[in-house]
Design a protein around this motif. Sequence first.
Motif, short mmCIF file in Angstrom:
data_model
loop_
_atom_site.label_atom_id
_atom_site.label_comp_id
_atom_site.label_asym_id
_atom_site.label_seq_id
_atom_site.Cartn_x
_atom_site.Cartn_y
_atom_site.Cartn_z
N GLU A 125 -79.26 -0.04 3.58
CA GLU A 125 -79.67 1.29 4.01
C GLU A 125 -81.06 1.20 4.61
OE1 GLU A 125 -79.52 3.78 0.58
OE2 GLU A 125 -77.38 3.44 0.21
N LEU A 126 -81.39 2.19 5.42
CA LEU A 126 -82.71 2.18 6.04
C LEU A 126 -83.83 2.21 5.01
CD1 LEU A 126 -82.23 4.51 9.15
CD2 LEU A 126 -82.41 2.02 9.09
N SER A 127 -83.56 2.78 3.85
CA SER A 127 -84.59 2.80 2.80
C SER A 127 -84.97 1.39 2.34
CB SER A 127 -84.11 3.63 1.61
OG SER A 127 -82.94 3.05 1.03
N HIS A 128 -84.09 0.42 2.57
CA HIS A 128 -84.37 -0.96 2.17
C HIS A 128 -85.24 -1.68 3.20
CE1 HIS A 128 -80.21 -0.47 0.13
NE2 HIS A 128 -81.17 -0.09 -0.70
N VAL A 129 -85.40 -1.07 4.37
CA VAL A 129 -86.17 -1.69 5.45
C VAL A 129 -87.24 -0.71 5.95
CG1 VAL A 129 -84.46 -3.39 6.17
CG2 VAL A 129 -84.32 -1.05 7.06
N ASP A 130 -87.92 -0.10 5.01
CA ASP A 130 -89.06 0.77 5.30
C ASP A 130 -88.68 2.02 6.11
OD1 ASP A 130 -90.77 -1.07 4.02
OD2 ASP A 130 -90.91 -2.25 5.85
N ASP A 131 -87.42 2.42 6.00
CA ASP A 131 -86.95 3.64 6.69
C ASP A 131 -87.16 3.58 8.20
OD1 ASP A 131 -85.94 5.21 4.48
OD2 ASP A 131 -88.01 5.37 3.82
N GLN A 132 -87.12 2.39 8.74
CA GLN A 132 -87.30 2.21 10.19
C GLN A 132 -86.02 1.67 10.81
OE1 GLN A 132 -90.98 0.29 11.49
NE2 GLN A 132 -91.79 0.47 9.41
N PRO A 133 -85.38 2.43 11.69
CA PRO A 133 -84.16 1.93 12.34
C PRO A 133 -84.49 0.78 13.29
CG PRO A 133 -84.85 4.00 13.33
CD PRO A 133 -85.73 3.78 12.14
N PHE A 134 -83.48 -0.01 13.59
CA PHE A 134 -83.64 -1.20 14.42
C PHE A 134 -83.43 -0.88 15.89
CE2 PHE A 134 -82.54 -2.73 10.22
CZ PHE A 134 -83.43 -3.78 10.04
N GLU A 135 -84.27 -1.47 16.72
CA GLU A 135 -84.13 -1.30 18.16
C GLU A 135 -83.23 -2.36 18.80
OE1 GLU A 135 -88.27 0.17 16.96
OE2 GLU A 135 -87.06 -1.63 16.60
N ALA A 136 -82.91 -3.41 18.04
CA ALA A 136 -82.13 -4.51 18.59
C ALA A 136 -81.28 -5.15 17.50
CB ALA A 136 -83.06 -5.55 19.22
#
Length: 235
Positions: A125-136
Motif C-alpha cells: 500500500e502507499l502507506s508502506h512507501v511514505d504515501d507517495q505514488p510512483f511515477e514509473a
Amino acid sequence: CLTLGTTSMNYQQEQQQWFDRWQEGRIGFHVSGENPWLTRFADDVYAAETTATSRILVPLCGKTWDLLWLRSRFHAVIGVELVPQAVHDFFAEHELTPTQDTVGPFERFRHGNLTLLQGDFFELELSHVDDQPFEAVYDRASLIALPQELRERYVPHLESLLAPRAQQLLITISYEEGKTTGPPHSVTEEEVHQLFADQADVSVLDTKDLLQESPNMQERGVSWARETAFRLQFR
C-alpha cells in the motif's frame, strides 16, 4: 519472483514453489548484467526531465542487476520481492550493507536511494512507501511470473500505486501453448492490450525471436517463442 495475496491452498503451493526454486538454485530467470531492453528503451519510456526526481517501482524484482542501473537514474528505486533469500543475495553479491527495519507486513532493506521490500506485492500500500505514488514502473519478469487469474488482479493493484501519467517499461514472453506451462507464463501482445485497456495506452517498442537463443524454450518443445517490450502510459 511470484508474490501472492491469498491464503487458498493452490496459491500457497504456488508461493512455496518460488521459495523452493531459490533454495534449490533453479533461478534460470535471473540474468547477470543489465537487461538490454532496459538500457535500449529507458530513454524512450521514461521522460528525461522527470527521472532525476521520480520514484520507480520494480515489482517481483528478484535480485536483478537492473536495480543498480535504475538507481543511478532515478531519485529512488523501490523493489518488492517475496523470497528473503533473493533480497539477501542481492546485497551480498553487490557487497552492499543495507539498513533493515519493518514497515507494515514488509521487511525493509535500504541502501542509499535503493529500497527493497521483502514481502507480498499484493499487500503493498502507499502507506508502506511514505504515501507517495510512483511515477514509473519497470516490469521485466513480474507479469509473466503470474498465472492468468493473478495477472488480472495485478494490473488494478499496480495502478492503485501509481501517480497520474505514470510510465512503464513492460517486457513479456509469449510462446506456443499446450506443450509447456509456466512460469514463465505466456503473455501475448493481445492479452497485454486487454489487461491494461482501462488503465493505460499501450504501444509495442520491439519484439524478437526468443527460441534460437533460449535452450530452455527449445527443451520445452515449443515451435515458437518471442520476447516483446512495451511502453505503457497510464492515464
